[in-house]
Write an enzyme that holds these catalytic residues in place. Structure first.
Site, PDB file in Angstrom:
ATOM      1  N   HIS A  85      20.052  31.764  22.476  1.00 43.38           N
ATOM      2  CA  HIS A  85      21.168  31.349  23.326  1.00 43.38           C
ATOM      3  C   HIS A  85      20.670  31.158  24.747  1.00 43.38           C
ATOM      4  CE1 HIS A  85      25.195  30.969  24.986  1.00 43.38           C
ATOM      5  NE2 HIS A  85      24.774  31.731  25.977  1.00 43.38           N
ATOM      6  N   ASP A 102      37.877  35.824  22.126  1.00 44.97           N
ATOM      7  CA  ASP A 102      37.033  35.421  23.255  1.00 44.97           C
ATOM      8  C   ASP A 102      37.543  34.120  23.869  1.00 44.97           C
ATOM      9  OD1 ASP A 102      34.641  35.332  24.976  1.00 44.97           O
ATOM     10  OD2 ASP A 102      34.134  33.610  23.731  1.00 44.97           O
ATOM     11  N   ARG A 144      40.562  34.457  31.925  1.00 48.71           N
ATOM     12  CA  ARG A 144      39.643  34.855  32.999  1.00 48.71           C
ATOM     13  C   ARG A 144      39.389  33.686  33.947  1.00 48.71           C
ATOM     14  NH1 ARG A 144      34.730  36.186  29.763  1.00 48.71           N
ATOM     15  NH2 ARG A 144      33.720  36.299  31.790  1.00 48.71           N
ATOM     16  N   SER A 163      31.285  38.265  25.775  1.00 50.28           N
ATOM     17  CA  SER A 163      31.695  36.912  25.369  1.00 50.28           C
ATOM     18  C   SER A 163      30.548  36.189  24.662  1.00 50.28           C
ATOM     19  CB  SER A 163      32.142  36.125  26.605  1.00 50.28           C
ATOM     20  OG  SER A 163      32.371  34.773  26.286  1.00 50.28           O
ATOM     21  N   LYS A 168      29.946  35.729  20.098  1.00 49.15           N
ATOM     22  CA  LYS A 168      29.790  34.443  19.397  1.00 49.15           C
ATOM     23  C   LYS A 168      28.514  34.416  18.555  1.00 49.15           C
ATOM     24  CE  LYS A 168      30.662  31.831  23.181  1.00 49.15           C
ATOM     25  NZ  LYS A 168      31.546  32.433  24.189  1.00 49.15           N
TER      26      LYS A 168
END
Length: 433
Positions: free
Chosen positions: A82, A161, A168, A183, A187
């Site tokens: 990621h 999320d 947010r 968050s 995922k």
């Protein structure tokens, strides 16, 4: 349990239990807890923070709020990567086939981009015929056969999320390390990874502008991974300027092909080798990071990485001949050179602004409904620290319109040339293991 009591508990700096966090996430996901109470709780977290136990509990509560992907039928350790985002972030296009070429299964779930350029899927769809519309069974079969496949994101991963992030975004509570870390990690865990390599960006073009904040985020995510049984490592890399040279969909595919040959931009190639080494090591295909890197360098050198890319493209309907003949990729009608107005050293290339210039050409989406032009974009001819002569090209602009004055002005405003020597920025700042 009452939400008002849990808001007060967090407001007063106390840690919430796993059960209390699950109550909050489940209640908010199914609509029992209203936005105004969740906003108050998010603001309390913003100011008071969370313990490592709380952050791990929040992550897993969000994982279990929706579907999870079962990759158990895929042989071997599934390692996901990621990146916290950036401009010219072509790493996935290179890393997937590169890591798969040494036997590491890459089961990649990707999205479409909203921003400077398309997401990984948009970029791959520059290859004629390539598609991600495959079912789960076929996805698993392709990964077992070729070690790599890419599928579109499923609709119901981590709905908590999605809902919390949207809240947010409008309540000034985005920049909270526990909320960002949970968050991202929720995922990745829901998507079925056994191990996770994180590329946390820092610098002007990154979400985390300051190195200290990037380190805090990386450490928080690695800690979550360890606590929930996922092997996790993080690299902190530079995003003070775009990565590589190309910004644009087909242009980035071409750059990925060059990089898989070992002929790509130095920074992109180095980052892919570093991230890839960690993926190979976590997949237990090498006993050290040094051995893993040597395997990847060999795969670039002997053509295995490139062959794996061809096999992957063909397996998902793509015309693999683009690898040997990149002119088959979509090509823009016009090219313009952005010429330097003075001699000197390139001192600054503001990544965000360069990305926005690419989006103005049509390389990215301003809204979800925007249509991407896969052929347009920018190719940098100079990077920070390079010398430049007046009249030399700083950037090649690939456009399907003759009107590029706005793009040129934006680039001139955000590429600075200094009369004094400028050092090239550090590429990799730290590793969190």
């Amino acid at each position: 349990m009452r939400m008002v009591d849990l808001i007060a508990k967090k407001r007063d700096g106390h840690a919430l239990t796993k059960e209390e966090i699950e109550f909050i996430i489940n209640g908010y996901t199914n609509g029992d807890i209203p936005d105004y109470q969740m906003s108050a709780w998010a603001m309390a977290v913003f100011f008071r923070g969370m313990t490592e136990e709380e952050t791990a509990a929040l992550t897993m509560a969000m994982v279990h709020s929706g579907d999870t992907i079962d990759l158990s039928k895929i042989e071997g350790i599934k390692v996901d990567k990621h990146s916290t985002g950036g401009v010219g972030d072509t790493t996935t296009l290179v890393l997937g086939p590169l890591v798969a070429s040494v036997g590491v299964p890459v089961a990649k779930m990707s999205g479409r981009g909203l921003g400077h350029t398309g997401g990984t899927i948009d970029k791959l769809e520059s290859v004629p015929g390539f598609h991600v519309e495959i079912d789960n069974e076929q996805f698993i079969e392709l990964v077992n056969k070729n070690k790599i496949a890419v599928i579109g994101q499923t609709g119901n991963l981590t709905p908590a999320d999605k809902k919390l992030y949207a809240l947010r975004d409008v309540t000034a509570t985005v920049n909270s390390i526990p909320l960002i870390a949970s968050s991202i990690m929720s995922k990745k865990i829901a998507a079925g990874a056994d191990a996770i390599v994180l590329d946390v960006k820092t610098g002007a073009g990154a979400f985390m502008k300051e190195l200290a904040d990037a380190k805090l985020l990386a450490s928080a995510m690695v800690e979550i991974g360890k606590r929930v049984g996922r092997k996790t490592m993080a690299i902190i890399s530079d995003m003070s300027q775009p990565l590589g040279y190309a910004i644009g969909n087909a242009l980035e595919v071409k750059e990925a092909i060059d990089t898989l040959k070992g002929e790509g931009p130095e920074d992109l190639q180095e980052l892919c080798l570093v991230l890839g080494s960690h993926m190979v090591y976590l997949a237990e295909k090498a006993s050290s990071l040094e051995e893993a890197r040597a395997m990847l360098e060999q795969a670039m050198k002997d053509g295995t990485a490139l062959e794996t890319f061809k096999t992957f493209l063909a397996a998902q309907g793509g015309d693999a001949s683009v690898v040997d003949n990149p002119s088959k990729l979509p090509e823009a009608k016009y090219r313009f050179e952005l010429e330097a107005k003075q001699d000197g050293w390139v001192a600054e290339i503001v990544a965000d602004a360069v990305g926005t210039a690419a989006m103005l050409l049509g390389a990215g989406r301003a809204t979800k409904e925007s249509k991407i032009d896969l052929s347009v974009g920018l190719v940098l001819r100079k990077k920070i620290g390079d010398t430049v002569k007046k009249g030399e090209s700083l950037v090649t602009i690939y456009s399907n319109s003759e009107q590029v004055d706005e793009v040129k002005q934006m680039l001139y405003d955000h590429i600075k040339i200094s009369a004094e020597f400028v050092e090239a920025p550090t590429l990799i700042y730290d590793k969190i293991l």
